[in-house]
Write a protein that holds these residues in place. Structure first.
Motif, PDB file in Angstrom:
ATOM      1  N   SER A  10       0.831  -1.209   0.000  1.00  0.00           N
ATOM      2  CA  SER A  10       0.000   0.000   0.000  1.00  0.00           C
ATOM      3  C   SER A  10       0.862   1.254   0.000  1.00  0.00           C
ATOM      4  O   SER A  10       0.526   2.248  -0.658  1.00  0.00           O
ATOM      5  N   ARG A  13       2.143   1.734  -3.494  1.00  0.00           N
ATOM      6  CA  ARG A  13       1.104   2.287  -4.368  1.00  0.00           C
ATOM      7  C   ARG A  13       0.923   3.780  -4.110  1.00  0.00           C
ATOM      8  O   ARG A  13       0.677   4.568  -5.044  1.00  0.00           O
ATOM      9  N   ALA A  77      -6.271  -5.863  -3.157  1.00  0.00           N
ATOM     10  CA  ALA A  77      -5.552  -4.739  -2.565  1.00  0.00           C
ATOM     11  C   ALA A  77      -6.540  -3.765  -1.932  1.00  0.00           C
ATOM     12  O   ALA A  77      -7.443  -3.254  -2.610  1.00  0.00           O
ATOM     13  N   SER A  80      -7.263   0.422  -3.162  1.00  0.00           N
ATOM     14  CA  SER A  80      -6.581   0.626  -4.445  1.00  0.00           C
ATOM     15  C   SER A  80      -7.436   1.462  -5.394  1.00  0.00           C
ATOM     16  O   SER A  80      -8.654   1.576  -5.239  1.00  0.00           O
ATOM     17  N   ASP A  85      -2.648   3.524  -9.820  1.00  0.00           N
ATOM     18  CA  ASP A  85      -1.750   2.660  -9.060  1.00  0.00           C
ATOM     19  C   ASP A  85      -0.700   1.924  -9.884  1.00  0.00           C
ATOM     20  O   ASP A  85       0.043   1.092  -9.348  1.00  0.00           O
ATOM     21  N   ASP A 258      -1.718  -6.691  -2.398  1.00  0.00           N
ATOM     22  CA  ASP A 258      -1.381  -6.945  -0.989  1.00  0.00           C
ATOM     23  C   ASP A 258      -1.159  -8.425  -0.705  1.00  0.00           C
ATOM     24  O   ASP A 258      -0.910  -8.799   0.440  1.00  0.00           O
TER      25      ASP A 258
END
Length: 636
Positions: A10, A13, A77, A80, A85, A258
């Motif tokens: 995360s 991203r 994820a 997101s 991303d 993730d």
């Protein structure tokens, strides 16, 4: 400067959303986490593309398909936003790359009617490679992975059809097993390799010129290893005539999830299903893969047929895994030439023996069932008789379809080249593999001898020239099957023949094959080849590799067809040997015109071997239950 190893997916991203130039691509970062290729299409094309992914799940393992207009990807994820991303996106208009952008936010209105596909990426298995002790050269060199378009056509679905794209990582030869095993268990990161060796076999002409990504240098001792690649999705978008607007990630600029790669649909690598790699050719360099179980089964068959009830001492000529490697090579072939015929009985007409033809026809039957083109070449003197034998074998159900039986005559120095290659062009061979079974072989002095040391050259055509010429042509592999060392191809074990076989210094064949299969009776070597090919045919790991990771497993009808082509006691005894006796073909050692081979009566010797070989092969596709189910494809 931040260290990517210490940041969560995360956090990475978040950095990408800032359009930071610190992350130009995602190769080598987010170690151990699954990364995803991205394809975004209009909703009208979503069903076709999903079908395309299911049909080609090695290059396009589907992790998640979004709802129409959905930016987030909750299962993969948290928090997101696919518009922001990826480090870079490709924008396609009417199938043509229009531009690359750092964000898709400006396309939000159009994205309301679009569906996003998240597809597995090989970056997800790079940690597994490292953990297995396999160096990842592109990461070591700070480069994006090399990606290439191939000549392998994906299975068409609806509007989508394109060549497969592969990624390439150089791997030290002694790490090939580790590379195959560590990636095989992560099917949603493309699974195991689909090719190892010469890139030209995939239609790739120059590794220094990748179609996507960066060129990656090989180190001494490295072998190029190729995995199916999700950039195939980009080629699929290009192939579709309908999408007015479409988006993909830019190659190497993936979506970071993730999820740990090894936790997404992992496989448990049981020892029996462990992939093992074997070199099957050096010109061109080519490796194949089979499961440990299949390898063990073939080794057991090899050990069985080298039994020596005639006490001839042939164990001294035995080389382990020649059967395995020959059959792996034959499995990859498309056109096979088989030769047989040993006129040992020079005082009789015909002079041929019963060892050779039954084994040749057993191999031909299985190769036919595997959809290989097969031709048998024999002496001009015996051509008509062998054509009649083939006709009778079809009539009695020994083989389903007649194999062409031809002869070869030497009319000059280029005769063998003209015979083996279209227009005599070495780049256009007619055959991938030549097999000699109980075929008289040329000795060092240029003559041909039976085991008693009698010169039978006047009865033998120079078919050896095909093998010596084949050794100079890239793409043709050769196998010799013998039981005494004077057979064509057994020149590979010439030193052992001279040292251990009676009259060895005189009779030893001087012509080597790439693989030399030793058997107690040469026919048994032919039966072993047929059964070993059947074993490989039922090995899902080999099947997947053979088909470049594309296609479905065998149907029950296909499996039954192949099983029906295996040698049986009834086929050999009640049919094949009776056919040979009908034409005056005699037992090798005794010259008896009866149902025996090499002086051994069919019962109990030959029937026992055939039955025991049958017990060693799988009777049903037990390994198929171990294939991971990735979408519709059960072939990882």
């Amino acid at each position: 400067m931040w260290q990517s190893e210490s940041l969560s997916p995360s956090a990475l991203r978040s950095i990408i959303r800032l359009q930071s130039r610190d992350i130009k691509d995602t190769s080598g970062i987010a170690a151990g986490y699954q990364q995803a290729n991205v394809v975004i299409l209009h909703k009208d094309l979503a069903d076709d593309f999903e079908a395309f992914c299911r049909a080609n799940s090695s290059p396009l393992p589907l992790l998640y398909k979004s709802k129409c207009g959905e930016w987030s990807c909750g299962p993969l994820a948290t928090g997101s936003d696919i518009r922001e991303d990826c480090p870079e996106y490709c924008v396609f208009e009417n199938g043509v790359l229009a531009k690359k952008v750092a964000s898709l936010s400006s396309y939000t209105p159009q994205l309301q009617d679009m569906v996003t596909f998240y597809l597995g990426c090989s970056f997800g298995f790079e940690s597994a490679l490292k953990a297995a002790g396999v160096p990842v050269r592109n990461v070591e060199q700070g480069k994006n992975v090399s990606m290439y378009k191939t000549s392998v056509a994906c299975i068409r679905a609806g509007q989508f059809h394109c060549p497969m794209v592969v990624s390439m990582r150089p791997v030290p030869e002694d790490k090939l097993d580790a590379a195959a095993q560590s990636t095989h268990v992560i099917p949603l990161a493309h699974g195991g390799p689909i090719h190892i060796g010469d890139p030209k076999l995939l239609g790739i002409q120059d590794l220094s010129q990748p179609d996507y990504g960066d060129p990656v240098k090989q180190c001494p001792g490295d072998v190029p290893v190729f995995w199916a690649c999700g950039v195939t999705g980009i080629e699929a978008v290009k192939s579709c005539s309908k999408p007015v607007l479409a988006f993909t990630h830019s190659p190497g600029c993936m979506f970071i999830t993730d999820q740990k790669a090894e936790t997404i649909s992992p496989l448990t690598l049981e020892p029996a299903h462990c992939p093992l790699t074997f070199c099957i050719s050096q010109n061109p360099q080519h490796y194949s893969i089979a499961s440990k179980r299949a390898v063990q089964q073939i080794r057991a068959i090899e050990e069985l047929v080298v039994e020596d009830p005639g006490s001839r001492g042939i164990r001294a000529l035995f080389l382990q895994d020649e059967l395995l490697k020959a059959c792996l090579s034959l499995s990859h072939s498309s056109s096979v030439l088989i030769t047989t015929g040993f006129p040992t009985h020079y005082m009789h007409n015909p002079p041929e023996e019963t060892d050779g033809p039954p084994g040749a026809i057993a191999m031909a039957a299985m190769l036919q069932a595997l959809r290989k083109e097969v031709v048998i070449v024999t002496d001009e003197r015996a051509l008509e008789m062998n054509q009649h034998i083939m006709r009778d074998a079809v009539e009695k159900g020994v083989i389903k379809t007649a194999v062409p039986v031809i002869s070869f005559q030497s009319n000059g120095p280029d005769s063998a080249l003209q015979f083996l290659c279209h227009d005599g062009d070495p780049s256009k061979p007619r055959f991938d593999h030549l097999v000699a079974i109980e075929r008289s072989g040329r000795a060092t002095d240029g003559n041909y001898y039976n085991m008693r040391g009698v010169n039978i050259k006047h009865l033998v055509d120079p078919i050896d020239d095909l093998f010596t010429t084949a050794s100079t042509i890239a793409g043709i592999t050769t196998t010799g099957i013998g039981d005494g060392g004077n057979e064509l191809g057994m020149g590979k074990v010439k030193a052992a023949v001279k040292a251990y076989m009676p009259n060895g210094n005189l009779i030893a064949c001087d012509v080597a094959a790439d693989f030399a299969i030793t058997a107690g009776v040469s026919n048994w070597g032919g039966y072993a080849v047929a059964c070993a090919l059947y074993v490989l045919n039922l090995c899902p790991i080999h099947w997947r590799y053979l088909h470049s990771g594309l296609g479905l497993s065998l149907t029950p009808d296909q499996q039954s067809l192949r099983m029906a082509c295996l040698p049986t006691v009834a086929k050999v005894y009640d049919k094949m040997l009776h056919i040979l006796v009908k034409y005056g073909v005699r037992s090798g050692k005794t010259a008896n015109l009866g149902l025996e081979v090499d002086g051994l009566t069919f019962h109990p010797y030959h029937s026992d071997i055939i039955q025991r070989v049958g017990l060693l092969r799988p009777h049903c596709p037990t390994e198929n239950s171990q294939w991971p189910r990735v979408g519709m494809f059960a072939g990882m």
